[in-house]
Design a protein around this motif. Structure first.
Motif, PDB file in Angstrom:
ATOM      1  N   SER A 199       0.822  -1.209   0.000  1.00 38.31           N
ATOM      2  CA  SER A 199       0.000   0.000   0.000  1.00 38.31           C
ATOM      3  C   SER A 199       0.858   1.262   0.000  1.00 38.31           C
ATOM      4  CB  SER A 199      -0.941   0.002   1.213  1.00 38.31           C
ATOM      5  OG  SER A 199      -0.209  -0.081   2.423  1.00 38.31           O
ATOM      6  N   THR A 252       1.898   2.314  -3.641  1.00 35.54           N
ATOM      7  CA  THR A 252       0.850   2.382  -4.663  1.00 35.54           C
ATOM      8  C   THR A 252       1.091   3.550  -5.613  1.00 35.54           C
ATOM      9  OG1 THR A 252      -1.540   2.270  -4.988  1.00 35.54           O
ATOM     10  CG2 THR A 252      -0.747   3.888  -3.388  1.00 35.54           C
ATOM     11  N   ASN A 261      -6.087   4.130  -2.840  1.00 32.70           N
ATOM     12  CA  ASN A 261      -5.468   3.236  -3.840  1.00 32.70           C
ATOM     13  C   ASN A 261      -4.908   1.976  -3.191  1.00 32.70           C
ATOM     14  OD1 ASN A 261      -6.068   5.387  -5.464  1.00 32.70           O
ATOM     15  ND2 ASN A 261      -3.951   5.970  -5.873  1.00 32.70           N
ATOM     16  N   ALA A 262      -5.634   1.488  -2.191  1.00 30.38           N
ATOM     17  CA  ALA A 262      -5.131   0.339  -1.441  1.00 30.38           C
ATOM     18  C   ALA A 262      -6.277  -0.511  -0.934  1.00 30.38           C
ATOM     19  CB  ALA A 262      -4.280   0.809  -0.273  1.00 30.38           C
ATOM     20  N   ARG A 300      -2.240  -3.914   0.715  1.00 24.74           N
ATOM     21  CA  ARG A 300      -1.871  -4.170  -0.674  1.00 24.74           C
ATOM     22  C   ARG A 300      -2.235  -2.985  -1.561  1.00 24.74           C
ATOM     23  NH1 ARG A 300       1.748  -7.716  -0.462  1.00 24.74           N
ATOM     24  NH2 ARG A 300       1.409  -8.274  -2.651  1.00 24.74           N
ATOM     25  N   SER A 301      -1.388  -2.733  -2.543  1.00 22.57           N
ATOM     26  CA  SER A 301      -1.649  -1.685  -3.509  1.00 22.57           C
ATOM     27  C   SER A 301      -2.761  -2.098  -4.474  1.00 22.57           C
ATOM     28  CB  SER A 301      -0.374  -1.399  -4.307  1.00 22.57           C
ATOM     29  OG  SER A 301      -0.628  -0.545  -5.401  1.00 22.57           O
ATOM     30  N   GLN A 311       1.348   8.175  -0.936  1.00 20.98           N
ATOM     31  CA  GLN A 311       0.363   8.471  -1.973  1.00 20.98           C
ATOM     32  C   GLN A 311      -0.045   9.940  -1.928  1.00 20.98           C
ATOM     33  OE1 GLN A 311      -3.216   9.190  -3.834  1.00 20.98           O
ATOM     34  NE2 GLN A 311      -3.720   8.390  -1.797  1.00 20.98           N
TER      35      GLN A 311
END
Length: 406
Positions: free
Chosen positions: A176, A179, A189-190, A194-195, A253
């Protein structure tokens, strides 16, 4: 002759006295610096320290101040300083939603078009913004629309270039914190840790489900192009809320979005490359010491970034009178990434600093504060090629406690 000899002796005595006073002053601060550079946790040749007094402009501690080093996440303080100085704290990201085609008897004859603004906080769990999906569905319902013949189209042209900085490590990209950056960012965006490679796809799935739940049918057919009109404009929280959240949590991000935003604000394309150049040019114009400095991204995740303690100090000095900027830095022993640092010591709450941490790297950049939370000193410590992180962090704590003891 006797008068001349007395005069010469007086001059020599004054020179000697001044030399002794200077020596005592320097020696008074040599102790903490010597103990830091002698720490078994650091690589002496790959570490730098610079502390300056803001009231006098004098250097209090200096070691390897012009050494070019990897900054990790203290780079975020540079990115945010650049954007804040160009826009102020109150600006917001505006994400427009348009509709096309006629509206007849509850049927929209065209498409729904979402124009991404690059807003990194859209439906983010980290700031108190409004739900973008619910806003769209409510507006459609309020207009009496129960059927949409066309599709939901997403315009992400606000950003240019690859979503990922090319020099980021491959091992970071699925996480994440690694990302990418998109014209329509959504839910950080996660997914968990995890991205998410296609946040627009997640948004579409959420929107379609919400429309169905509200009794609005999305047919998804091809419709003729027609004139568009505004359905709604979604406003983000103000920039200062996004910046503070970014600095407190060290959000990559958010930082990458703000670097691209800086490029767009300055009339350039919204890419990482353009943002890095605009930020470099900005600090060059402000006469920050740029020798040994290379800005590669906005977050510090790239190991191709290079800064010096002198450069970081130049940025901090240029911004210390901005109360918004200073408030973005976590307080030692109390907030964010600095919660455990100097906790329970006399400096708890009296240092506001951004941290930077990567494999083999530990950095700090920020301010010493007085009782009114006003900056009195800039503080920069950059350590690369660490031998032992815990020992290195402790050595920084000890150096600052000794330096700022009352």
């Amino acid at each position: 002759m006797e008068k001349k000899i007395k005069t010469e002796k007086t001059v020599l005595r004054r020179i000697l006295t001044a030399f002794i006073l200077i020596s005592v002053s320097l020696c008074g601060f040599a102790g903490p610096l010597d103990r830091f550079t002698g720490s078994s946790g650091i690589n002496k040749a790959q570490s730098a320290v610079l502390v300056t007094d803001l009231s006098t402009g004098e250097t209090v501690l200096s070691y390897n101040a012009d050494q070019s080093l990897v900054p990790a996440s203290i780079m975020k303080s540079v990115t945010i300083a650049g954007l804040l100085s160009q826009t102020g704290p109150g600006r917001k990201y505006i994400t427009d939603v348009l509709i096309s085609g006629p509206e007849v008897n509850g049927v929209l004859g065209g498409d729904i078009i979402v124009k991404g603004s690059g807003d990194p906080s859209l439906n983010s769990r980290h700031v108190n913004g409004t739900d973008f999906v619910k806003e769209i569905v409510k507006e459609l319902s309020d207009r009496g629309i129960s059927r949409v013949k066309g599709k939901v189209r997403i315009d992400e042209s606000i950003w240019a270039g690859p979503a990922i900085c090319p020099t980021w490590g491959m091992g970071d990209l699925s996480n994440s914190y690694g990302t990418g950056q998109h014209g329509l960012n959504f839910e950080d965006n996660a997914s968990g840790k995890r991205s998410v490679a296609n946040p627009a796809g997640v948004f579409l799935s959420r929107l379609k489900a919400a429309m169905t739940g509200a009794g609005i049918v999305l047919e998804g057919g091809e419709v003729p192009e027609s004139k568009t009109k505004l359905l709604l404009s979604h406003e983000s929280v103000p920039y200062d809320d996004i910046m503070r959240s970014c600095m407190m949590r060290s959000d990559n991000q958010y930082a990458e979005a703000m670097l691209r935003t800086l490029a767009v604000v300055e009339g350039e394309e919204g890419s990482t490359k353009a943002g890095a150049k605009v930020n470099t040019d900005l600090w060059t114009r402000r006469h920050a010491p740029m020798e040994g400095v290379h800005i590669e991204d906005g977050s510090g995740l790239s190991r191709s970034n290079r800064v010096t303690a002198s450069f970081m100090t130049g940025v901090l000095k240029s911004m210390w009178r901005d109360p918004y900027y200073v408030s973005f830095f976590p307080l030692a022993g109390q907030e964010g990434t600095l919660r455990k640092f100097l906790a329970g010591t006399p400096l708890e709450g009296y240092l506001a600093m951004k941290t930077g941490s990567m494999n083999g790297i530990q950095c700090y950049a920020g301010y010493k504060l007085n009782d009114d939370y006003e900056p009195t000193h800039t503080v920069v410590v950059i350590m690369n090629q660490l031998i032992n992180r815990d020992t290195a962090k402790k050595s920084v704590e000890n150096m600052l406690l000794e330096l700022f003891r009352e």
